[in-house]
Design an enzyme around this catalytic site. Sequence first.
Site, PDB file in Angstrom:
ATOM      1  CG  ASP A 328      42.830  18.593  65.702  1.00  0.00           C
ATOM      2  OD1 ASP A 328      43.672  19.012  65.348  1.00  0.00           O
ATOM      3  OD2 ASP A 328      41.676  19.255  65.924  1.00  0.00           O
ATOM      4  CE  LYS A 377      41.873  23.011  65.030  1.00  0.00           C
ATOM      5  NZ  LYS A 377      42.882  22.066  65.431  1.00  0.00           N
ATOM      6  CE  LYS A 418      45.607  27.087  70.604  1.00  0.00           C
ATOM      7  NZ  LYS A 418      45.071  25.916  69.758  1.00  0.00           N
ATOM      8  CE  LYS A 490      42.168  20.736  69.437  1.00  0.00           C
ATOM      9  NZ  LYS A 490      43.641  20.698  68.840  1.00  0.00           N
TER      10      LYS A 490
END
Length: 581
Positions: A328, A377, A418, A490
């Site tokens: 990620d 996520k 975002k 991540k």
Amino acid sequence: MQRIRKAFLVHRFKNQTIDLHQRERLLIMSEKIRINSPSVRYTEQYVESHYSYHTTSVSTDGDTYTVTPHTTEYIFRTERAVPKLGVMLVGWGGNNGSTVTAAVLANKLGLTWRTKSGIKSANYYGSLLEASTVSLGSGPNGEVFVPFRDLLPMVHPNDIIFDGWDISSMDLGRAMERAQVLDWSLQEMLRPHMSKLKPRPSIYIPEFIAANQEHRADHVLTGTKAEQVEQIRRDIRDFKEKSGVDKVIVLWTANTERFCDVVPGVNDTAENLLNTIQTGGEVSPSTLFAVASIQEGCAYINGSPQNTFVPGAVELAIQQGVFIGGDDFKSGQTKLKSVLVDFLVSAGIKPTSIVSYNHLGNNDGMNLSAPQQFRSKEISKSNVVDDMVQSNPVLYKPGEKPDHCVVIKYVPYVGDSKKAMDEYTSEIMMGGTNTIALHNTCEDSLLASPIILDLVILTELCQRIMFCTQEDTAFQSFHSVLSILSFLCKAPLVPPGAPVINAFFRQRACIENVMRACLGLPPQNHIQLEHKMKSSFMLRLDNPIYNDILAKNARLTNGYHRVPSNGVSVNENNPKIKSIA
């Protein structure tokens, strides 16, 4: 750039040998940094360094710690020949895939375009390797900083050749327009180039992604899972042959999948995973791509949060000696979190509650609006603070963690822009409370695209680094699970038993210091003892550079303020600020 004498060299990759006499594209990059040390040797093929690696082991007896220093002598070899690199993106027609391709084209063509705020030029801002710097040491005018990319011979982003797969049949020109990421005037310049690029059909298994993606799936492979894996392998070989690239790296930048259960007998070993593919059992598309890439000897990177690398896939990569990395992309809210929590805990402040809300309107947001995909996520975003919390037993008892809530909402209107809002509540001295509230607008794909470039360039560089120790003189590469990529992810994938590091500056220091080791340089420590002594030892060295620096800085009395003979102190960064000495 200086061409190497190819007739004498043979460049070895995984499962193949390439005669460099027939590979004019394998070059030694123009090396801007030369190390003046008996510990470093330059040959036609390698930069070879002798490096002393210092560690400590700690034993405890009650509340007493005994610390024992250790030194291990290494030899690092970095191949100087830089190959022609091909990158195949899974999800090439998505926002990230079309944006990174367009960005490389714009940089390669040297494009400029007009926006309402002025003229813009193509660049690689946001790239660790291309747009950030490291300190080499001190020069005549003080500390010398150079771009990361200059430390070792690396692939330049402009030289990367792209290809890939997508479940949508759109060419990249139309995909770029659909993404609504780049300015329209820039899109018009790029469209003649982008429209010639079309993804290959991809693997589509509806139960792994949100049902709202079905309308895009008009360009999919058919057949059994085993047949689809074989087709992906043929695609990789076809791309390599037709493009003339020397090596291929495959990167997943497609939709987030739901998590896949790890089941004994199904995907817990390499043998079981391959058997499951043959019998048509449950295997996610991202894992099918991983297996195909590994079997072709191509490094595979997972840019989404799902558990692509089930134990069987990891074991297969280790057996084949192929690099894998993930998971990620760490681009916006989570990257900031890895900085801020590191700062708070390191400052002795105790975060007790972290609430992260974000909404976005691109296709990633649409896919994440489904509960199972959001859960993937949520897991990758939630674990980012764990190592920082565990590093401070003064603040946190064993097992204690801050409350941590992550919310993601789909709002079509905001598109790729975002919005992230965070609240960090911390306990401070004597029962006090400190609250930090942040609003962060992230251009999602423009932050992810340079990370994609860093991931593939750093992976390729690691394929050319070998090392050994005095005790084990056989040269080896990095572990197949390439944890040096953690800075960019991540949820870092690490070898079994290795610690997971999420703290931003520790991750960055790892990359920098590994490269310094390849050059026989000590780790960057920022002690600067020469500037902290009454009588600097540097003055006793036969080194005019250091002596000049110390002489220039001798009259600095208060940070930026220089006190000249008239007694008026002037701030060098802002001459309007003056004070009387």
